[in-house]
Scaffold this motif. Structure first.
Motif: not given
Length: 183
Positions: A142-152, A15-28, A160-163
Motif C-alpha cells: 500500500a501507498e498513501v500520498s497527497k500528490k495525486w490530489f489537488r484538494l488540500r 509493478a506496484f509503482d506503475h499501478g499494476e494490480g493496484v486499487t486507488r482510494y480517495r480519503m479525507r 495491492a489487489d493481493t492484500t
C-alpha cells in the motif's frame, strides 16, 4: 539466492509503482473526527466504504462498512497503554491486527502493523505528511500520498489487489488518528 529475492522485490515494487494490480482510494485528511461519517471513494469517484466515527465511547472507535452497510472492519484505540496503539477487528469482532507506534525510534520507521496471521507490515515514510508506504517483507502492499490530489484535505491510498483492503484502510485510519490526535 539472496540476489533473486532482491530482484523479485524490486520487480514487485516497480509493478506496484506503475499501478499494476493496484486499487486507488480517495480519503479525507483528518477525517477521523469523532462522530464524523464519511465515504471512501475509488478512483472513479464511486463510494466504496463508509467510515463511521463513534462518539460517547471510552475508546476512540471507527467502524468501516461496505456500500450495503455491512461492517467489514473496526478500528479501536487501546486506552491506558504506554505505547500508542489501535486494534483492527474484522466483521465478526475478532482482532486481526494491531497498529503500534514505536516509543522511540527514527522518524522514518516508527510504525508496525502486527497481524494475528501472516507477516507483519512495516510503515515507511512521513505519516505526518500522508506520504508513506506499507510493506510486507520489503514489498509494497500500500501507498498513501497527497500528490495525486489537488484538494488540500484529500489524500490517496493505493492498495495491492493481493492484500486485504479493509485491513489496510483500517490501518491508515488508525495511523491518521494517532498522528493527528484530537481531530
Amino acid at each position: 539466492m539472496m540476489f533473486d529475492d532482491r530482484r523479485a522485490r524490486r520487480q514487485a515494487n516497480r509493478a506496484f509503482d506503475h499501478g499494476e494490480g493496484v486499487t486507488r482510494y480517495r480519503m479525507r485528511q483528518k477525517a477521523v473526527s469523532f462522530g464524523d461519517d464519511y465515504w471512501v471513494d475509488d478512483a472513479s469517484g464511486e463510494h466504496v466504504y463508509k467510515v463511521n466515527g463513534k462518539v460517547l465511547r471510552l475508546r476512540r472507535t471507527w467502524s468501516i462498512e461496505d456500500r450495503q452497510g455491512n461492517r467489514v472492519a473496526r478500528v479501536q484505540s487501546r486506552p491506558v497503554r504506554i505505547k500508542d496503539s489501535m486494534e483492527i477487528e474484522d466483521a465478526a469482532g475478532n482482532r486481526i491486527a494491531l497498529v503500534k507506534q514505536a516509543l522511540v525510534g527514527p522518524v522514518r520507521d516508527r510504525w508496525r502493523i502486527k497481524r494475528n496471521s501472516g507477516e507483519d507490515l512495516r510503515v515507511r515514510g512521513s505519516v505526518l505528511d500522508h506520504e508513506y508506504t506499507v510493506e510486507r517483507g520489503g514489498i509494497k502492499v500500500a501507498e498513501v500520498s497527497k500528490k495525486w490530489f489537488r484538494l488540500r484535505d484529500t489524500y490517496g491510498l493505493d492498495v495491492a489487489d493481493t492484500t486485504d483492503h479493509a485491513t489496510i484502510l483500517a490501518a491508515a485510519i488508525a495511523i491518521d488518528a494517532m498522528t493527528h490526535p484530537g481531530t
